[in-house]
Design an enzyme around this catalytic site. Structure first.
Site, PDB file in Angstrom:
ATOM      1  N   GLN A  33      70.182 -36.294 -26.688  1.00  0.00           N
ATOM      2  CA  GLN A  33      69.217 -37.130 -26.738  1.00  0.00           C
ATOM      3  C   GLN A  33      68.960 -37.556 -28.297  1.00  0.00           C
ATOM      4  OE1 GLN A  33      65.815 -34.167 -25.015  1.00  0.00           O
ATOM      5  NE2 GLN A  33      66.897 -32.597 -26.076  1.00  0.00           N
ATOM      6  N   ASP A  88      60.340 -26.783 -28.515  1.00  0.00           N
ATOM      7  CA  ASP A  88      59.684 -26.780 -30.112  1.00  0.00           C
ATOM      8  C   ASP A  88      58.919 -25.664 -30.059  1.00  0.00           C
ATOM      9  OD1 ASP A  88      57.595 -28.898 -27.809  1.00  0.00           O
ATOM     10  OD2 ASP A  88      57.359 -26.982 -28.304  1.00  0.00           O
ATOM     11  N   GLU A 108      66.439 -23.591 -23.153  1.00  0.00           N
ATOM     12  CA  GLU A 108      66.637 -24.863 -23.910  1.00  0.00           C
ATOM     13  C   GLU A 108      68.084 -25.267 -23.893  1.00  0.00           C
ATOM     14  OE1 GLU A 108      64.441 -27.357 -25.221  1.00  0.00           O
ATOM     15  OE2 GLU A 108      66.678 -28.248 -25.250  1.00  0.00           O
ATOM     16  N   GLY A 141      68.642 -25.621 -17.815  1.00  0.00           N
ATOM     17  CA  GLY A 141      67.852 -24.895 -17.097  1.00  0.00           C
ATOM     18  C   GLY A 141      67.980 -24.930 -15.577  1.00  0.00           C
ATOM     19  N   ASP A 158      58.377 -26.755 -19.103  1.00  0.00           N
ATOM     20  CA  ASP A 158      58.097 -27.471 -20.067  1.00  0.00           C
ATOM     21  C   ASP A 158      59.343 -28.334 -20.496  1.00  0.00           C
ATOM     22  OD1 ASP A 158      57.548 -27.095 -23.641  1.00  0.00           O
ATOM     23  OD2 ASP A 158      56.957 -28.738 -22.112  1.00  0.00           O
ATOM     24  N   SER A 159      59.402 -29.248 -19.289  1.00  0.00           N
ATOM     25  CA  SER A 159      60.742 -30.285 -19.560  1.00  0.00           C
ATOM     26  C   SER A 159      60.101 -31.479 -20.264  1.00  0.00           C
ATOM     27  CB  SER A 159      61.416 -30.433 -18.317  1.00  0.00           C
ATOM     28  OG  SER A 159      60.375 -31.401 -17.715  1.00  0.00           O
ATOM     29  N   ASP A 161      60.530 -35.556 -19.920  1.00  0.00           N
ATOM     30  CA  ASP A 161      60.183 -36.527 -18.687  1.00  0.00           C
ATOM     31  C   ASP A 161      61.495 -36.810 -17.724  1.00  0.00           C
ATOM     32  OD1 ASP A 161      57.528 -38.632 -20.291  1.00  0.00           O
ATOM     33  OD2 ASP A 161      57.469 -36.755 -19.076  1.00  0.00           O
ATOM     34  N   PRO A 165      68.427 -35.394 -19.937  1.00  0.00           N
ATOM     35  CA  PRO A 165      68.847 -34.345 -19.502  1.00  0.00           C
ATOM     36  C   PRO A 165      67.764 -33.529 -18.619  1.00  0.00           C
ATOM     37  CG  PRO A 165      68.064 -33.790 -21.876  1.00  0.00           C
ATOM     38  CD  PRO A 165      68.270 -35.498 -21.527  1.00  0.00           C
TER      39      PRO A 165
HETATM   40  N1  SAM Z   1      55.576 -30.912 -24.201  1.00  0.00           N
HETATM   41  C1  SAM Z   1      56.542 -32.167 -23.695  1.00  0.00           C
HETATM   42  C2  SAM Z   1      56.323 -32.921 -22.504  1.00  0.00           C
HETATM   43  O1  SAM Z   1      55.247 -32.688 -21.981  1.00  0.00           O
HETATM   44  O2  SAM Z   1      56.982 -33.905 -22.515  1.00  0.00           O
HETATM   45  C3  SAM Z   1      57.828 -31.155 -23.444  1.00  0.00           C
HETATM   46  C4  SAM Z   1      58.423 -30.534 -24.718  1.00  0.00           C
HETATM   47  S1  SAM Z   1      59.844 -29.925 -24.995  1.00  0.00           S
HETATM   48  C5  SAM Z   1      60.389 -30.742 -26.248  1.00  0.00           C
HETATM   49  C6  SAM Z   1      60.835 -30.538 -23.863  1.00  0.00           C
HETATM   50  C7  SAM Z   1      62.408 -29.742 -23.864  1.00  0.00           C
HETATM   51  O3  SAM Z   1      62.997 -29.798 -22.609  1.00  0.00           O
HETATM   52  C8  SAM Z   1      63.159 -30.353 -24.960  1.00  0.00           C
HETATM   53  O4  SAM Z   1      63.357 -29.875 -25.942  1.00  0.00           O
HETATM   54  C9  SAM Z   1      64.501 -30.819 -23.956  1.00  0.00           C
HETATM   55  O5  SAM Z   1      65.656 -30.336 -24.669  1.00  0.00           O
HETATM   56  C10 SAM Z   1      64.310 -29.719 -22.985  1.00  0.00           C
HETATM   57  N2  SAM Z   1      65.291 -30.064 -21.653  1.00  0.00           N
HETATM   58  C11 SAM Z   1      65.336 -31.286 -21.287  1.00  0.00           C
HETATM   59  N3  SAM Z   1      66.254 -30.934 -19.935  1.00  0.00           N
HETATM   60  C12 SAM Z   1      66.523 -29.528 -20.185  1.00  0.00           C
HETATM   61  C13 SAM Z   1      67.285 -28.792 -19.158  1.00  0.00           C
HETATM   62  N4  SAM Z   1      67.959 -29.688 -18.105  1.00  0.00           N
HETATM   63  N5  SAM Z   1      67.269 -27.624 -19.385  1.00  0.00           N
HETATM   64  C14 SAM Z   1      66.714 -26.941 -20.294  1.00  0.00           C
HETATM   65  N6  SAM Z   1      65.938 -27.619 -21.213  1.00  0.00           N
HETATM   66  C15 SAM Z   1      65.904 -28.989 -21.046  1.00  0.00           C
END
Ligand code: SAM
Length: 284
Positions: A33, A88, A108, A141, A158-159, A161, A165
């Protein structure tokens, strides 16, 4: 709009939100990303992934408290917790404030998010990754859920949108796998977007989750940098109904936990599940 300052723009289909910034601290694309960290004038340091605000120093506590303390204080004895996403470190930080928690596994996909947030937004994880109870797994995940056979008391998704990924984290197969990883009185919560900007996300998630869990309850809370008024999450369980939890029991558990919070409190917990009528209508 004056052009004597820099701005970072979060673009939605029909609106844009402009945040005045003092500087860009980091900008690059990882394997998964586009990542940007800016010093914003109003919200402090801000993380954007693929152009969407994920967390800011000033208001991250709201989301991370509401996504962690609602399931953890609803569960009778949460010892094993799984966090999907959350690179984060904010959810991990809040989860580990609970003394009962013996192990918190965080899965993550993008190590760059963890490293960049540790470097530029260290107050979000606040050392949580170094806690002896924290177990970091860097993988998809969806793959982790398929391959693990551990049982968890609480799972927090906590993904980002459902773009890039995170798309796989919004599938029936994924949530079916999550359900199988939960102990009998387990609880899962997942973010389901802004109730004004992403209405289809709540409906699609609710329909999907109702096929998998006995109890699915939306709840809402307000985060200034998640544009569009109330943000939403789904509370899912086969046994625990948050709408039947008493204020008195939450007050006792919250006080016993000795966790000081700035948005979450037992009254906000109960109130979060009294959602606007138009959201309920959307979920029928
Ligand atoms: N609080 C934020 C929200 O509500 O949109 C989300 C925060 S956190 C930064 C989202 C995390 O999900 C990112 O670090 C991203 O890399 C991770 N992520 C996205 N797709 C994923 C997957 N398939 N498996 C594991 N982590 C994933």
């Amino acid at each position: 709009m004056t052009q004597d300052h820099q701005w970072v723009i979060e673009r939605w289909k029909d609106i844009e939100t402009h945040y005045r910034i003092e500087s860009i601290l980091y900008e690059n694309s990882s394997e998964f990303q586009h990542m940007k960290v800016v010093e914003s004038s109003l919200y402090g340091r801000m993380l954007l992934l693929d152009g969407v605000v994920q967390a800011t120093e000033k208001d991250e506590f709201i989301y991370h408290e509401m996504m962690s303390h609602i399931p953890l204080l609803s569960h009778p004895n949460p010892e094993k917790v799984l966090v999907i996403g959350g690179g984060d470190g904010g959810i991990l930080r809040e989860v580990l404030r609970h003394r009962h928690v013996k192990k918190a596994t965080i899965v993550e996909i993008d190590p760059a998010v963890i490293n960049i947030c540790k470097e530029f937004l260290p107050t979000i994880s606040n050392g949580a990754f170094d806690d002896i109870r924290a177990d970091l797994v860097v993988t998809d995940g969806a793959r982790f859920v398929k391959e693990t056979d551990v049982k968890y008391d609480v799972i927090i998704v906590d993904s980002s949108d459902p773009i890039g990924p995170a798309t796989v984290l919004f599938s029936k197969e994924f949530y079916g796998g999550i359900h199988d990883l939960l102990s009998p009185d387990g609880i899962m919560v997942c973010q389901t977007g802004s109730i004004h900007m992403q209405p289809d996300e709540q409906r699609a998630s609710y329909i999907l989750l109702k096929d998998i869990f006995q109890i699915v309850r939306p709840y809402v809370f307000a985060i200034p940098t998640y544009v569009g008024g109330f943000f939403s999450a789904m509370f899912c369980s086969d046994k625990i109904d948050p709408c039947k939890t008493s204020l008195n029991s939450l007050e006792q558990k919250s006080s016993a936990s000795k966790i000081k919070t700035r948005y979450y409190n037992p009254g906000v917990h109960i109130g979060a599940f009294y959602v606007p009528g138009f959201l309920n209508e959307r979920l029928i």
